[in-house]
Enzyme design. Structure first.
Site, short mmCIF file in Angstrom:
data_model
loop_
_atom_site.label_atom_id
_atom_site.label_comp_id
_atom_site.label_asym_id
_atom_site.label_seq_id
_atom_site.Cartn_x
_atom_site.Cartn_y
_atom_site.Cartn_z
N SER A 6 6.47 -55.63 -13.87
CA SER A 6 5.87 -54.39 -14.36
C SER A 6 6.40 -53.24 -13.52
CB SER A 6 4.34 -54.45 -14.22
OG SER A 6 3.76 -53.18 -14.44
N TYR B 234 -3.44 -55.53 -8.59
CA TYR B 234 -2.54 -55.78 -9.72
C TYR B 234 -1.10 -55.44 -9.33
CZ TYR B 234 -0.10 -55.32 -14.15
OH TYR B 234 0.83 -55.46 -15.15
#
Length: 250
Positions: free
Chosen positions: A138, A151
């Site tokens: 990501s 995260y």
């Protein structure tokens, strides 16, 4: 002879879009997921294009991962492509207020799950002297943002693992590609906000977000690149996005 790809998290979002793109390219599929009815739905959609089989497991469950992959019939064991797509974000908050169960879900899924699946398949790739691993990271793995530290840390781990795999596996003829998407309109935000549709919809308002098919197109390009080419690391942002949390909305 058709290649075989194993895709985790294949029932929705980027995983499902990748399955669709691979099927169009004639790549046989091992579709992995936690939801049997969703797996069956994808099989029904794609079964007229390529050969398919499914594995039902949660990547966070080490025993389930190894049991499922070892249960594959002989004709499915020679996997050529692994797409480590399964994973998610859970919650959005500061470290002092964060839910440790959310942390466990992200670390267990995004990091340990990727490791379990990879460990189960890498020996086959090494034995065959070829193969391709695609890890879905990501933009959050490249740039930390407030309220998302855990995260971001889990996706930064994917970045490091991709590099480590490339360092270890290139000598065996195995390519490793790290794909870092930006804002993709999938179930991602719905899961992060625990089913709050209003919050999830706001994430994608005021700009044209990436679609899962955009990421699938990149993955297909990477696995179809000439033998002399490795797409090592690619970041894909929406046109209105310039960084992890910088999006120009209308």
């Amino acid at each position: 002879m058709s290649r075989i790809a194993l895709i985790t998290g294949a029932t929705s979002g980027i995983g499902k879009a990748t399955a669709e793109a691979f099927a169009e390219a004639g790549i046989d599929l091992i579709l992995c997921g936690r939801r049997q009815e969703k797996l069956e739905s994808v099989v029904a959609e794609l079964s007229d294009k390529v050969k398919l089989t499914t594995l039902l497991f949660d990547v966070r469950n080490k025993k389930a991962v190894f049991d499922a992959i070892s249960s594959l019939p002989e004709e499915w064991k020679n996997i050529d492509i692994l797409v480590n797509n399964a994973g998610n974000a859970h919650g959005l908050g500061t470290l002092d207020e964060g839910d440790t169960e959310d942390w466990d879900s992200m670390i267990d899924g995004n990091v340990k799950g990727l490791l379990y699946v990879s460990k189960a398949i890498i020996p086959t790739l090494i034995a065959n002297g070829k193969g391709h691993i695609v890890n879905i990271s990501s933009v959050a793995g490249k740039q930390t943002y407030i309220n998302g530290a855990v995260y971001c840390a889990s996706k930064a781990a994917v970045e490091v693992l991709s590099e480590g795999m490339r360092l270890e596996l290139t000598q065996h003829g195995i390519k490793v590609t790290n794909v870092a998407p930006g804002a993709v309109e999938t179930e991602f935000s719905l899961v992060r906000f625990k089913g709050d549709e209003e919050k999830a919809e706001k994430v994608y308002q005021g700009f044209d977000p990436l679609q899962a098919s955009d990421i699938a197109d990149m993955i297909l390009y990477a696995v179809n690149a000439p033998a002399r080419v490795t797409i090592a690391d690619v970041t894909i942002l929406a046109a209105a996005q310039s960084a992890a949390t910088t999006i120009y909305r209308k």
